[in-house]
Scaffold this motif. Sequence first.
Motif, short mmCIF file in Angstrom:
data_model
loop_
_atom_site.label_atom_id
_atom_site.label_comp_id
_atom_site.label_asym_id
_atom_site.label_seq_id
_atom_site.Cartn_x
_atom_site.Cartn_y
_atom_site.Cartn_z
N HIS A 288 -67.51 -28.33 31.56
CA HIS A 288 -67.62 -27.45 32.72
C HIS A 288 -68.90 -27.69 33.53
CE1 HIS A 288 -64.54 -25.39 30.38
NE2 HIS A 288 -64.23 -24.69 31.46
N ASN A 289 -69.72 -28.65 33.11
CA ASN A 289 -71.00 -28.91 33.79
C ASN A 289 -70.94 -30.05 34.79
OD1 ASN A 289 -73.11 -27.11 32.58
ND2 ASN A 289 -72.34 -28.00 30.69
N GLU A 290 -69.98 -30.97 34.59
CA GLU A 290 -70.03 -32.25 35.29
C GLU A 290 -69.97 -32.16 36.81
OE1 GLU A 290 -69.02 -32.89 31.11
OE2 GLU A 290 -68.32 -31.49 32.65
N THR A 291 -69.32 -31.15 37.34
CA THR A 291 -69.18 -31.04 38.80
C THR A 291 -70.04 -29.92 39.38
OG1 THR A 291 -67.28 -29.55 38.57
CG2 THR A 291 -66.81 -31.90 38.71
N MET A 292 -70.99 -29.41 38.59
CA MET A 292 -71.75 -28.24 39.06
C MET A 292 -72.79 -28.54 40.12
SD MET A 292 -70.63 -25.35 38.13
CE MET A 292 -69.03 -26.06 38.51
N LYS A 293 -72.86 -29.80 40.57
CA LYS A 293 -73.65 -30.09 41.76
C LYS A 293 -73.00 -29.47 43.00
CE LYS A 293 -71.34 -34.53 42.73
NZ LYS A 293 -71.54 -35.99 42.87
N CYS A 294 -71.70 -29.11 42.87
CA CYS A 294 -70.97 -28.58 44.02
C CYS A 294 -71.19 -27.08 44.20
CB CYS A 294 -69.48 -28.86 43.89
SG CYS A 294 -68.57 -27.74 42.79
#
Length: 510
Positions: A288-294
């Motif tokens: 659940h962390n991999e796209t949290m730049k968004c």
Amino acid sequence: MTALTLSTAAAAGLKADALVVGVAKGDKGPVVAPGADAVEKAFGGKLATVLETLGASGGEGEVTKLPAPDGVKAPLVLAVGLGAVPEKDESFGTEALRRAAGAAARALSGTKKAAFALPVDSADEVQAIGEGVLLGAYSFDAYKENGNGKAAKAKDAKGPLGDAVILGTKPRDKAAKAAIERATAVAEELNRARDLINTPPNDLNPEAFAAVAQAAAKEHGIKVQVLDEKALTKGGYGGILGVGAGSQSPPRLVKLSYSHAKAKKHLAFVGKGITYDSGGISLKPAGHNETMKCDMSGAAAVFAAVVAAARLGLEVNVTGWLALAENMPSGSATRPGDVLRMYSGKTVEVLNTDAEGRLVLADAIAKASEDKPDAIVDVATLTGAMMVALGSRTFGIMANDDAFRTSLYEIAEASGEPAWPMPLPEHLVKGMDSSTADIANMGERMGGGLVAGLFLREFVGEGITWAHLDIAGPAFNEGAPFGYTPKGGTGTAVRTLVALAERTAAGDLG
């Protein structure tokens, strides 16, 4: 960047590297759409038959490439699906044209010049095709071997498609020319938002985001104010400071102010700008962390909308608030059970540090309320619950005014951004009761997206019309590109906010 121009030249006689024509899905097979008559003639009236032989049906977004026959100056013909043949006296609709133009632009990556012979009968359709081309031509390659190592400014962005000529409209047609100018301004700023969303968090922390906003404000005559950690502490912004407490990159609150001398209304847009969300002490699970730049997509949308309003010279005052922080776990991070005193003076018991977006938004909404705007709209990738409810392509709309919520829904749909009106059930408020503070940042699990909206409503100034857009689903596309939507950051809500500003400038706030 891709350049848009208009032409009345015959499709078959225009010199270009590729010629785009439309094809629709009929009851008995593909049907060549209006605008491609000369091309159909060059194929001896057999273009639809050839396409069907190659497996084309005219379905939405379907792309088929053909070598051009004698009589067509472009060496390549690209047929793009528009979907079902419309009913008699009806058009394909602007969104179908936008998606078709986007799919074609993506398929023509590396092409220097393409002509688009799609059905055009109005300025709205010109605008839709222009937006589709520019949005579909988007690519983010700053971190590839031939990239420049940083997110490109909108004016410097390198699209894979060069010049795009929209056929069927006179270049001196004022309405068509204005449509191209609007499409260019909105699409370029939306693509700038995409760049920000796609930029890795090690290069886009709150300070870096604020610097991008400052540069754009200077370029477009927008007033800008940046509150750093010292100013936030002095001002009592407990929500923003509490979320950013665990990071080595301190938070920022950015105010962008566009004003027009003839403006009669004032809109405030508030964007959630979590440049990376680990969940804090309430750490997100693996996967659940991999796209949290968004998680700063809301702030990116607000930023882009304010700049677009300035570029278009809209007769409305628009203030954008970017609530920027990085949510990280550390010895200084906010803990579950801590109580934060917010900018409004309310106290919040933090039961889950991964419900951080509502904390930074609450401070920014309270601050925005002090200017007494005619309406506040906040935009945020706020809850996974909204994705469960509406899927990955639709955002939810909540508001303290039913008419305003309905108006925003209609604006979003007309802009090509799928949305759905959501309620704010009063019985869910009690779930946020706290024995130690005025309110807790969590409530009932079921209806969690609505609970978040109810929490934000608590910080809206008295008598101010407010709406909340939860864009958690459509803000970041993890799947394959479709239409004019790329993989990665999408820039959703930008077009809705700009259209709201336009409608407000015209005297219809909703």
